[in-house]
Structure formats: C-alpha cells, structure tokens
Design a protein around this motif. Sequence first.
Motif, mmCIF file in Angstrom:
data_model
loop_
_atom_site.group_PDB
_atom_site.id
_atom_site.type_symbol
_atom_site.label_atom_id
_atom_site.label_comp_id
_atom_site.label_asym_id
_atom_site.label_seq_id
_atom_site.Cartn_x
_atom_site.Cartn_y
_atom_site.Cartn_z
ATOM 1 N N VAL A 1 3.589 5.751 -2.850
ATOM 2 C CA VAL A 1 4.814 6.499 -3.125
ATOM 3 C C VAL A 1 5.125 6.482 -4.618
ATOM 4 O O VAL A 1 5.434 7.514 -5.219
ATOM 5 C CB VAL A 1 5.994 5.917 -2.305
ATOM 6 C CG1 VAL A 1 7.319 6.493 -2.775
ATOM 7 C CG2 VAL A 1 5.796 6.192 -0.826
ATOM 8 N N VAL B 1 -0.387 12.916 0.256
ATOM 9 C CA VAL B 1 -0.245 12.088 1.454
ATOM 10 C C VAL B 1 -1.441 11.136 1.545
ATOM 11 O O VAL B 1 -2.584 11.545 1.336
ATOM 12 C CB VAL B 1 -0.188 12.967 2.724
ATOM 13 C CG1 VAL B 1 -0.122 12.105 3.966
ATOM 14 C CG2 VAL B 1 1.002 13.885 2.661
ATOM 15 N N ILE C 1 0.842 -1.200 0.000
ATOM 16 C CA ILE C 1 0.000 0.000 0.000
ATOM 17 C C ILE C 1 0.880 1.253 0.000
ATOM 18 O O ILE C 1 0.731 2.151 -0.830
ATOM 19 C CB ILE C 1 -0.958 -0.007 1.205
ATOM 20 C CG1 ILE C 1 -1.901 -1.203 1.100
ATOM 21 C CG2 ILE C 1 -1.748 1.293 1.280
ATOM 22 C CD1 ILE C 1 -2.651 -1.532 2.344
ATOM 23 N N THR C 2 1.836 1.282 0.924
ATOM 24 C CA THR C 2 2.741 2.423 0.997
ATOM 25 C C THR C 2 3.560 2.535 -0.287
ATOM 26 O O THR C 2 3.708 3.623 -0.852
ATOM 27 C CB THR C 2 3.674 2.274 2.214
ATOM 28 O OG1 THR C 2 2.880 2.028 3.365
ATOM 29 C CG2 THR C 2 4.505 3.507 2.428
#
Lengths: 316, 367
Positions: free
Chosen positions: A91, A120, A86-87
């Motif tokens: 990114v 974000v 997910i991160t």
Amino acid sequence: MKNAFMGIDVGSISTKGTIIDENDRILCGEYLYTKGDPLEAVKKLLRLLEARFDAENYRIVAIGTTGSARKLIGAVLNAAVIKNEITAHAVGTTNIHPDVRTIFEIGGQDSKIIILRNGVVTDYAMNTLCAAGTGAFISNQAARLDIRVEDFGGIALRSTDPTPIAARCTVFAESDLVHKLQIGCSKEDIAAGLCRAIVLNYLNNVAKGKKIEPPVVFQGGVSKNIGVVKAFENETGYPVIVDENGHLAGAWGAAILARRAGIIRPFDFRITDVELKITGKSCGRCANNCEVICVYREGALVDSWGNRCERGSVTA
Amino acid sequence: MDKKNTVKKKVSFSQFGHYNVLFEYFITHGLDQEYVVPPAITKRTMELGNRHSPDFVCSPFKFTLGCFLEAIEAGADTLVQVGGVVACRLKYYGALQEKIIKDLGYDITFVNLANADREHPLSFLSLIRMLNPDYSLPKILHTGVTVLAMLEALDRTQARLNRNVGFEVKDGDYDRAFGRFLQRLRQADNNVFAVLRIYGRTKKEMEAIPVEIPDDPIRIAMIGEYYTVMDDYSSHNIEKKMAKYGMYVERWMNVSNTLVHYSAPKRRKVIKDYVKYDMGVTTTSNIGFALDCAKRGFDGIIHLKSFGCTPEIDAMPVLRNICSDYDVPILFFSFDCQNADTGIETRLEAFYDMIKMKKENGKEKRK
C-alpha cells in the motif's frame, strides 16, 4: 483543525514512524534502531515525531501499526489498524509509485518480494527458515571485514572483479569468506562478492518462480547499500529504484490503511509518559505451556494473547 | 476357549487427526484388547519426539515418536505404526522408531504394518497375531466393516465442519457438534446401521447450526503432505485460522479419499499435461486436486508440508506451473518443530489481503 494519521512500523532492527494528512502526504517521518526493546523504541520515536508535528493545525485521529511487533505496539497505542508488513509495504509503495510491478524488500531479518499488477498485489513470497542474505548477515560480515555497514556498498563499488561467495547459508558464506581472505583477495572484491551473493540468494530463493518486471522498487534497510542495488541491476537487467523515503514505506502504508479504515481513535502524545508494562508468562495449565503475553497500562490490563485455549485466557 | 483369563494387551497408536477413534474401536471391539488413548499432542510431545529423533527427519516422525513415548507413559505396552503402500520415508518410520524406543529401554511389542506384504493379505494376519494370538477372523471382518463405515462418516462429517466452521454465527457451535459426534462413535454398537444413524443425527445437528455464508466467499484449496495437512497441531491449526478469516477451505485429502475412493490412473490422466511420472506418495493426488480447483476458479491454493518432505518438494514446481497458467496465487508452508505462530499469521494474513484486494479489483473492473 485538520485530521492526521500515524503509521508505525516496528521491525527487528529499526522502528519507523510517519504522520500523514488526509491526502496521504507525509507531514513528518522518523527512523531509529529498535535495539531489542520495541516499546522503548516506540516511545523515543513518538517523542521525535512530536517535536516535528504541527499540533496547532493537525490532530492525529487514528494509528496503524505494522512490522513484527505490530500486535504489541497496536495494543499499547490502541491502534485502529494492525496490519502485516506485506500489505502495508504494498500500500505504501503504490502510493509513491502507482505503476510499480515488483517490490524487493530486504530488512534486518526477513526478505520478501511483492508482485503487483495494476496496483494490486498478485503474488508475494517471504524468506522461510533463516535470516541468510538479510541485513543481519551483511552486518556480521562487515564486522568481520572491519568495514562500517554504511561504507560497505561504496567499498564494494570499487571492485572490478567480485569474488564468488556462497550466500545460501551464513555459515557457508563465512567459511568461504575466511578462505578468500587467506588467499589474498582484496576487501573491495570480497565486499562486492558478498553483495552479489546476497542478490543471488534472494533471486534464487525468495524470488524463485516469480516474474520480475519493471518498474522495480527496492526497499528495506539493505536498499541503502549501493553495492547491493548495483548487483540487483546487473542480475535482473532492470533499473532498480530506491527512494529516499523507501524505509518509511511500511509505516506510510500503515498510516494509509488507518485512514482508509475510517475508525476514529484519537491519540495523545502524552502516552510516552504513561507507565507501560509487558509480561510474558507460561500458562502452566497443560503441557503446552503457552506463553501468554499481557500488556498493562498504568497497572490495568489492556490486552493479552498467546494462549491456544480458553484455559489460558487472562482477563482484567 | 476362555479368553477372559488372558491378560489384555494395552495397545496404542499415534495421534493423527481424529482417526484414533476408529483405531480404538477396532482394537477394543475387533481384537478384544485394551486401548490406551495417547495424550493430545502438546509442546511436550513435540519436544520428546524431537529429542529422540534424527535431526533432519520429517516432522511426522517426531510427532508420532513423541506420541508413542507419551502413550508408554500412559501405560501402553503395544504400539502400532503404519507404513506399507507409500514410497517415502514413512516406510522406515516403524523400523527406526521401534529401535529408538527399545534402545531407550522400554520393553514393548512394536507392530509395524510396513512388515506386511501387500501382495499377500494373509501376511497381515501374522501382525494381527501379535496383537491377539486368539483372534477371531469373523469378528475382525465384522468390526472392520463397521470401522470402514465410521471412516466414511468421520471424513464426511469433518468435511462438513471444515466447509462451514468459518461462517458459524456463534463461535464453537460446530466444534461442539463434532465433539459429540466423536463421543457417539466411541460408544456406537458394532454394526453399520448404528454408524449410519449417528452420521445422520450429526448431519441434522450440524445443518441446524446457524451460519452466514457470503454470496461470493474466498475459496481456498488446501493440499500438501499427508500428516501435516490432516493434523491440526502440526499445521498450527491453519485450516481453522483460514476459516476464521471468512475463507471457504476445501481439502480433498483425508484417509477415505486417499485409500478408498482414490483412482491414481484417473488423476494421472487429468494431470498428464503437467506431469509425466509419479513422484511418489500424495504428489499425483495433490497436483490433480490443485489443477481441478484452479479450473473451478478457486481464489488461492495453500500447500503445507513438513520441512524436507521430498515428494512434496518435487511437486512444488508443478504446482507453480499450474498456478501461473490459471493465475491462482499459491502459498507454501514448511513446518518443522517451531512453535511461534507469528510468522505464519503474517503470511496468511497477507495472502488473505492479497486475494481480497484482487477480488474487489476484479469486481470493479467488471462493473
């Protein structure tokens, strides 16, 4: 000699890799099927990347891994960063589309939605219990209709009247599908119905309660299916962006995270010739019977995990 | 009357957090019976419970049934199941489990607290009689008071552990202190003062453990279904995992807060903008606590439940509304009897990353 960073994304269906420079630009990227053997897939991937890598001007100083086999591959390659997908996807995608506000991702066995505001992540969700409405589901139904997965989306686009099909559960969808075939619906309409069913399943379950705002980026293997893309556009009312490099977003993100981590762990492509072994054995010291995974490089233990308590720990 | 000649019953209760210690104390000191400590929950407990349970029943049913079967293997002949005050499937646990266990051919006494009538406290005595026909009421009351004090001490100590364990300098310090505390409770004298002394001593010990708490830690509220939230095995140790990421985890729900200190009318008033009616069991208290934490500026909420827990499913849309109003991210987990941790870790790590980035971004903006 300039620094380069490698990101590897090992998913259930496919394995992706990218090498980037210090400005996060892709130097090269590769993609292949995992075929149930992540280790072998990564070795093949590394050989493909090596063939295209400019080793005279660049050297790889850090690796990031992501995807469901991230821990295993991270241990084998001595990665600087091991990150959840997910991160990594968030990114990677914000690097391509800094203004993205919604990411749809449908992969081989999972699907997720990521909501971003000002670059974000502010919210996300992942499918929960089963793989309904993911790539695995489409592959199955394509096989049933005797259509190649690659052609599925194109065939769906030819439909003028998509057949309603339940997509909540693969078993229900199959019985729906068989029934519709028997009452004489065309393959085009059924294919389009399936695309729509996948989108509705996604919006009703994974994306439930999430505020979808444009720009919307769609990634993962299923994003290559033009029928699903169109169905998303119809249902959400927003244009859906699919990138040429969209399938590499996770690997790209992992590479960027490796660069940002600032940990230098030089990498050598010769690892593809090294003997690697993974064993999974039951601990057996109590009724939990934890499955302890051990990774060996040329006979020496590199890492082990899976034990719930110290009794099951394996050390060199 | 000489009770020593009568054969003692071997009583057992399912594993549930650490409350077994209190139950054991009440059975051995208040009722003069033997207590069989059920083996710690393992994969085997889960498989055993799963095999003999209806497929779609909530996982606490499966866990407690597995515990009962393992307790019988360990020598128990009398089992006690709770029930009673709540309006969910828990009320039927006892009746069904008794039938399943007896159908399996075990000859045991099953004491189902759901059979007592809350309106008539004396009806509890008929259940007590099943555990010890010659019970002494003064002894039961005296031990009851001690156990109540223990309950308070246990929950407060557990809360202290949860608040700090993520920040301990040396791994395992808090767990060791907690283990000593439980051991002391088991051996405590039967009076409130003995319990207070143990509590005070443990508090001092825990306060002496070196911790490094950051200035502005990530604060998470943990809510959800009763059993899963409190039982480490069912929740895949999520509370500890979050703490180890360096998050401060606050959990209001425990037995003393829900049974002793809880005021439903007060909570209802607090959440009246979001909910008109009670949705059963812990939903009102969970929604109330979530709202409270959102107002206090918590960074995230995590909601755990067993798969198919209807009251908590009803609470989810309300929680989503609260979270969108206060801009607090929420993570939902639904557990059954799966045992792979990877998916849980992926979601938890992503949750942590998200909150961390959001927080850092907020700080940069303020500068």
